[in-house]
Every structure is written in C-alpha cells, then in structure tokens.
Write a protein that holds these residues in place. Structure first.
Motif, mmCIF file in Angstrom:
data_model
loop_
_atom_site.group_PDB
_atom_site.id
_atom_site.type_symbol
_atom_site.label_atom_id
_atom_site.label_comp_id
_atom_site.label_asym_id
_atom_site.label_seq_id
_atom_site.Cartn_x
_atom_site.Cartn_y
_atom_site.Cartn_z
ATOM 1 N N UNK A 252 51.820 49.024 64.329
ATOM 2 C CA UNK A 252 51.491 49.714 65.568
ATOM 3 C C UNK A 252 50.457 48.894 66.335
ATOM 4 N N UNK A 253 50.625 48.802 67.641
ATOM 5 C CA UNK A 253 49.682 48.031 68.443
ATOM 6 C C UNK A 253 48.538 48.886 68.975
ATOM 7 N N UNK A 254 48.712 50.198 68.955
ATOM 8 C CA UNK A 254 47.638 51.089 69.395
ATOM 9 C C UNK A 254 47.340 52.101 68.294
ATOM 10 N N UNK A 255 46.138 52.615 68.302
ATOM 11 C CA UNK A 255 45.714 53.579 67.296
ATOM 12 C C UNK A 255 46.458 54.906 67.480
ATOM 13 N N UNK A 256 46.588 55.642 66.402
ATOM 14 C CA UNK A 256 47.280 56.934 66.440
ATOM 15 C C UNK A 256 46.649 57.857 67.486
ATOM 16 N N UNK A 257 45.326 57.920 67.500
ATOM 17 C CA UNK A 257 44.635 58.797 68.447
ATOM 18 C C UNK A 257 45.014 58.450 69.885
ATOM 19 N N UNK A 258 45.049 57.168 70.210
ATOM 20 C CA UNK A 258 45.409 56.744 71.564
ATOM 21 C C UNK A 258 46.844 57.125 71.904
ATOM 22 N N UNK A 259 47.748 56.932 70.958
ATOM 23 C CA UNK A 259 49.151 57.287 71.198
ATOM 24 C C UNK A 259 49.301 58.788 71.406
ATOM 25 N N UNK A 260 48.564 59.580 70.640
ATOM 26 C CA UNK A 260 48.633 61.036 70.782
ATOM 27 C C UNK A 260 48.086 61.483 72.139
ATOM 28 N N UNK A 261 46.982 60.888 72.571
ATOM 29 C CA UNK A 261 46.395 61.245 73.866
ATOM 30 C C UNK A 261 47.355 60.884 74.998
ATOM 31 N N UNK A 262 47.980 59.716 74.899
ATOM 32 C CA UNK A 262 48.954 59.307 75.918
ATOM 33 C C UNK A 262 50.147 60.252 75.949
ATOM 34 N N UNK A 263 50.611 60.664 74.769
ATOM 35 C CA UNK A 263 51.745 61.584 74.696
ATOM 36 C C UNK A 263 51.383 62.938 75.320
ATOM 37 N N UNK A 264 50.180 63.441 75.046
ATOM 38 C CA UNK A 264 49.744 64.719 75.614
ATOM 39 C C UNK A 264 49.690 64.631 77.140
ATOM 40 N N UNK A 265 49.179 63.523 77.660
ATOM 41 C CA UNK A 265 49.116 63.345 79.115
ATOM 42 C C UNK A 265 50.513 63.294 79.715
ATOM 43 N N UNK A 266 51.414 62.608 79.040
ATOM 44 C CA UNK A 266 52.796 62.518 79.507
ATOM 45 C C UNK A 266 53.467 63.893 79.531
ATOM 46 N N UNK B 249 55.011 66.023 82.709
ATOM 47 C CA UNK B 249 56.356 66.612 82.699
ATOM 48 C C UNK B 249 56.291 68.089 83.048
ATOM 49 N N UNK B 250 55.292 68.781 82.511
ATOM 50 C CA UNK B 250 55.156 70.219 82.755
ATOM 51 C C UNK B 250 54.898 70.505 84.232
ATOM 52 N N UNK B 251 54.167 69.604 84.916
ATOM 53 C CA UNK B 251 53.899 69.796 86.337
ATOM 54 C C UNK B 251 55.185 69.807 87.161
ATOM 55 N N UNK B 252 56.201 69.096 86.673
ATOM 56 C CA UNK B 252 57.464 69.002 87.407
ATOM 57 C C UNK B 252 58.393 70.182 87.136
ATOM 58 N N UNK B 253 58.069 70.959 86.112
ATOM 59 C CA UNK B 253 58.916 72.094 85.741
ATOM 60 C C UNK B 253 58.468 73.371 86.453
ATOM 61 N N UNK B 254 59.430 74.232 86.697
ATOM 62 C CA UNK B 254 59.101 75.542 87.268
ATOM 63 C C UNK B 254 58.512 76.419 86.170
ATOM 64 N N UNK B 255 57.680 77.380 86.556
ATOM 65 C CA UNK B 255 57.125 78.291 85.549
ATOM 66 C C UNK B 255 58.249 78.948 84.744
ATOM 67 N N UNK B 256 58.030 79.009 83.457
ATOM 68 C CA UNK B 256 59.039 79.620 82.598
ATOM 69 C C UNK B 256 58.874 79.153 81.161
ATOM 70 N N UNK B 257 59.868 79.492 80.354
ATOM 71 C CA UNK B 257 59.808 79.217 78.919
ATOM 72 C C UNK B 257 59.751 77.719 78.613
ATOM 73 N N UNK B 258 60.540 76.915 79.305
ATOM 74 C CA UNK B 258 60.553 75.480 79.024
ATOM 75 C C UNK B 258 59.205 74.846 79.343
ATOM 76 N N UNK B 259 58.619 75.233 80.469
ATOM 77 C CA UNK B 259 57.315 74.690 80.847
ATOM 78 C C UNK B 259 56.261 75.083 79.817
#
Length: 67
Positions: free
Chosen positions: A10-24, A28-38
């Motif tokens: 791995x080129x990046x630490x687990x913590x960094x990858x997790x933080x990037x995934x959470x931001x991503x 994605x959630x901002x683009x979704x309409x309110x509801x179960x998927x969001x």
C-alpha cells in the motif's frame, strides 16, 4: 495446484485511505436525493470515519504491549 495470494504494498496508510473513502462517500451522498439510499451512504461514511479513529487509537503509543 495451490493458488498464490496477490500481494502488493500500500502506498498510503490505512487511516488516510479510510478518511479519503469517507469524504468520497459524503460527496456521493450530496448528489443523492433524501431517502434510504442516501442514508445508507452516509451511514457507510460514518462507519469509515469510526474505522479511521479506531486505527489511530490502536496505533497510539499507549496501546503498545508491555512485555
């Protein structure tokens, strides 16, 4: 014949990858309409944040074994 595991460094630490995934996931959630998927995507983002904090906690100097 036995299968060999594909291993890669791995080129990046687990913590960094997790933080990037959470931001991503939050983006994605901002683009979704309110509801179960969001809500599901936001829940996954919170779980990923928690995992990043747990990784940080487990790697803290106070958690080293005292052998």
């Amino acid at each position: 014949m036995t299968q060999r595991r594909r291993r890669f460094k791995q080129t990046t630490a687990l913590k960094e990858r997790l933080i990037e995934e959470a931001a991503s996931l939050r983006e994605q959630a901002k683009l979704l309409e309110p509801g179960a998927l969001r809500e599901l995507v936001l829940r996954k983002a919170r779980q990923t944040d928690t995992a990043a904090h747990m990784d940080e906690w487990l790697r803290s100097p106070g958690q080293r074994s005292r052998s």
